[in-house]
Design a protein around this motif. Structure first.
Motif, PDB file in Angstrom:
ATOM      1  N   VAL A  52     -74.802 -46.347 -10.710  1.00 38.49           N
ATOM      2  CA  VAL A  52     -73.998 -45.478 -11.573  1.00 38.49           C
ATOM      3  C   VAL A  52     -74.186 -45.889 -13.029  1.00 38.49           C
ATOM      4  O   VAL A  52     -74.308 -45.033 -13.914  1.00 38.49           O
ATOM      5  CB  VAL A  52     -72.504 -45.547 -11.171  1.00 38.49           C
ATOM      6  N   TRP A  53     -74.198 -47.190 -13.277  1.00 32.51           N
ATOM      7  CA  TRP A  53     -74.391 -47.686 -14.640  1.00 32.51           C
ATOM      8  C   TRP A  53     -75.873 -47.697 -14.978  1.00 32.51           C
ATOM      9  O   TRP A  53     -76.726 -47.902 -14.109  1.00 32.51           O
ATOM     10  CB  TRP A  53     -73.869 -49.109 -14.769  1.00 32.51           C
ATOM     11  N   ASN A  54     -76.169 -47.520 -16.292  1.00 30.31           N
ATOM     12  CA  ASN A  54     -77.549 -47.669 -16.717  1.00 30.31           C
ATOM     13  C   ASN A  54     -77.882 -49.167 -16.800  1.00 30.31           C
ATOM     14  O   ASN A  54     -77.011 -50.025 -16.626  1.00 30.31           O
ATOM     15  CB  ASN A  54     -77.824 -46.909 -18.032  1.00 30.31           C
ATOM     16  N   VAL A  55     -79.137 -49.493 -17.045  1.00 31.20           N
ATOM     17  CA  VAL A  55     -79.592 -50.888 -17.062  1.00 31.20           C
ATOM     18  C   VAL A  55     -78.794 -51.714 -18.065  1.00 31.20           C
ATOM     19  O   VAL A  55     -78.335 -52.820 -17.764  1.00 31.20           O
ATOM     20  CB  VAL A  55     -81.109 -50.971 -17.371  1.00 31.20           C
ATOM     21  N   SER A  56     -78.618 -51.199 -19.241  1.00 31.72           N
ATOM     22  CA  SER A  56     -77.896 -51.930 -20.282  1.00 31.72           C
ATOM     23  C   SER A  56     -76.471 -52.251 -19.840  1.00 31.72           C
ATOM     24  O   SER A  56     -75.985 -53.362 -20.053  1.00 31.72           O
ATOM     25  CB  SER A  56     -77.884 -51.117 -21.578  1.00 31.72           C
ATOM     26  N   GLN A  57     -75.797 -51.279 -19.233  1.00 32.31           N
ATOM     27  CA  GLN A  57     -74.423 -51.507 -18.774  1.00 32.31           C
ATOM     28  C   GLN A  57     -74.374 -52.580 -17.684  1.00 32.31           C
ATOM     29  O   GLN A  57     -73.457 -53.405 -17.664  1.00 32.31           O
ATOM     30  CB  GLN A  57     -73.808 -50.197 -18.268  1.00 32.31           C
ATOM     31  N   ILE A  58     -75.329 -52.578 -16.784  1.00 31.85           N
ATOM     32  CA  ILE A  58     -75.394 -53.606 -15.739  1.00 31.85           C
ATOM     33  C   ILE A  58     -75.539 -54.979 -16.385  1.00 31.85           C
ATOM     34  O   ILE A  58     -74.824 -55.928 -16.036  1.00 31.85           O
ATOM     35  CB  ILE A  58     -76.565 -53.339 -14.769  1.00 31.85           C
ATOM     36  N   LEU A  59     -76.453 -55.086 -17.344  1.00 30.21           N
ATOM     37  CA  LEU A  59     -76.696 -56.368 -18.014  1.00 30.21           C
ATOM     38  C   LEU A  59     -75.465 -56.806 -18.816  1.00 30.21           C
ATOM     39  O   LEU A  59     -75.106 -57.987 -18.810  1.00 30.21           O
ATOM     40  CB  LEU A  59     -77.927 -56.270 -18.909  1.00 30.21           C
ATOM     41  N   GLN A  60     -74.800 -55.858 -19.485  1.00 28.94           N
ATOM     42  CA  GLN A  60     -73.579 -56.176 -20.233  1.00 28.94           C
ATOM     43  C   GLN A  60     -72.480 -56.683 -19.306  1.00 28.94           C
ATOM     44  O   GLN A  60     -71.774 -57.646 -19.627  1.00 28.94           O
ATOM     45  CB  GLN A  60     -73.072 -54.939 -20.980  1.00 28.94           C
ATOM     46  N   HIS A  61     -72.329 -56.038 -18.167  1.00 27.34           N
ATOM     47  CA  HIS A  61     -71.312 -56.447 -17.183  1.00 27.34           C
ATOM     48  C   HIS A  61     -71.579 -57.883 -16.719  1.00 27.34           C
ATOM     49  O   HIS A  61     -70.652 -58.694 -16.647  1.00 27.34           O
ATOM     50  CB  HIS A  61     -71.336 -55.472 -16.001  1.00 27.34           C
ATOM     51  N   CYS A  62     -72.818 -58.197 -16.415  1.00 29.08           N
ATOM     52  CA  CYS A  62     -73.168 -59.555 -15.981  1.00 29.08           C
ATOM     53  C   CYS A  62     -72.922 -60.563 -17.100  1.00 29.08           C
ATOM     54  O   CYS A  62     -72.435 -61.673 -16.848  1.00 29.08           O
ATOM     55  CB  CYS A  62     -74.625 -59.600 -15.521  1.00 29.08           C
ATOM     56  N   THR A  63     -73.204 -60.173 -18.328  1.00 32.47           N
ATOM     57  CA  THR A  63     -72.945 -61.040 -19.481  1.00 32.47           C
ATOM     58  C   THR A  63     -71.449 -61.307 -19.611  1.00 32.47           C
ATOM     59  O   THR A  63     -71.038 -62.451 -19.836  1.00 32.47           O
ATOM     60  CB  THR A  63     -73.481 -60.397 -20.777  1.00 32.47           C
ATOM     61  N   GLN A  64     -70.636 -60.273 -19.475  1.00 30.47           N
ATOM     62  CA  GLN A  64     -69.179 -60.453 -19.552  1.00 30.47           C
ATOM     63  C   GLN A  64     -68.719 -61.480 -18.524  1.00 30.47           C
ATOM     64  O   GLN A  64     -67.952 -62.391 -18.842  1.00 30.47           O
ATOM     65  CB  GLN A  64     -68.456 -59.135 -19.294  1.00 30.47           C
TER      66      GLN A  64
END
Length: 172
Positions: A52-64
């Motif tokens: 559902v999330w784009n690549v950037s959102q996935i990476l941001q979530h993992c960073t959080q």
């Protein structure tokens, strides 16, 4: 089997299962250095998401998630949850080598993910925070669902969390 034996077995079996999963969980190693190598090899401009999330959102979530383990999660589940279901879950995940959770579920209280943030920026941030976590010598903050974790337990959580999200990312 008489009633006393049945009751004894009914009480001891779950205890034995919990202790066995904790033992297996502590014996398994989850090196973040392997994930870091994988992240550094990703070509940000060629990444696509099957989620559902784009690549950037996935990476941001993992960073959080990684950042919050150092600086604190914005919201936490109740202590009762953390020290019952949360502890059972973290040990089960580490023992099985899989972290199961909805892959488009934000961290409670976390700021919204920025869909327009370029992949290369999100990837650099994630790499930075993984390295920062690996080098961190200070106190770690309680996980919002699992409560207080050792650094080894956080290695397991972060490794398995990253693995589950990276399965949604492919190179085109």
């Amino acid at each position: 089997m008489n009633r006393r034996q049945f009751i004894k077995a009914s009480v001891l079996t779950p205890v034995a299962l919990v202790l066995a999963s904790k033992l297996v969980a502590t014996l398994r190693q989850y090196p973040l250095s392997d994930i870091l190598v994988q992240l550094k090899a990703l070509p940000p401009e060629r990444l696509t998401s099957s989620g559902v999330w784009n690549v950037s959102q996935i990476l941001q979530h993992c960073t959080q998630s990684i950042s919050y383990s150092i600086y604190g999660y914005p919201q936490a589940r109740s202590p009762l949850f953390q020290y019952s279901i949360g502890k059972l879950a973290v040990n089960a995940f580490a023992a099985t080598g899989k972290l199961h959770h909805p892959l488009d579920e934000p961290i409670p209280g976390a700021p919204a993910l920025e869909p327009g943030l370029p992949n290369d920026v999100a990837l650099r941030e994630l790499i930075y925070h993984v390295e920062q976590f690996m080098d961190w010598r200070g106190q770690l903050q309680p996980h919002f669902a699992f409560g207080n974790l050792t650094k080894a337990q956080y290695y397991s959580v972060h490794n398995l969390h990253l693995q589950s999200h990276l399965e949604q990312i492919s190179i085109s």
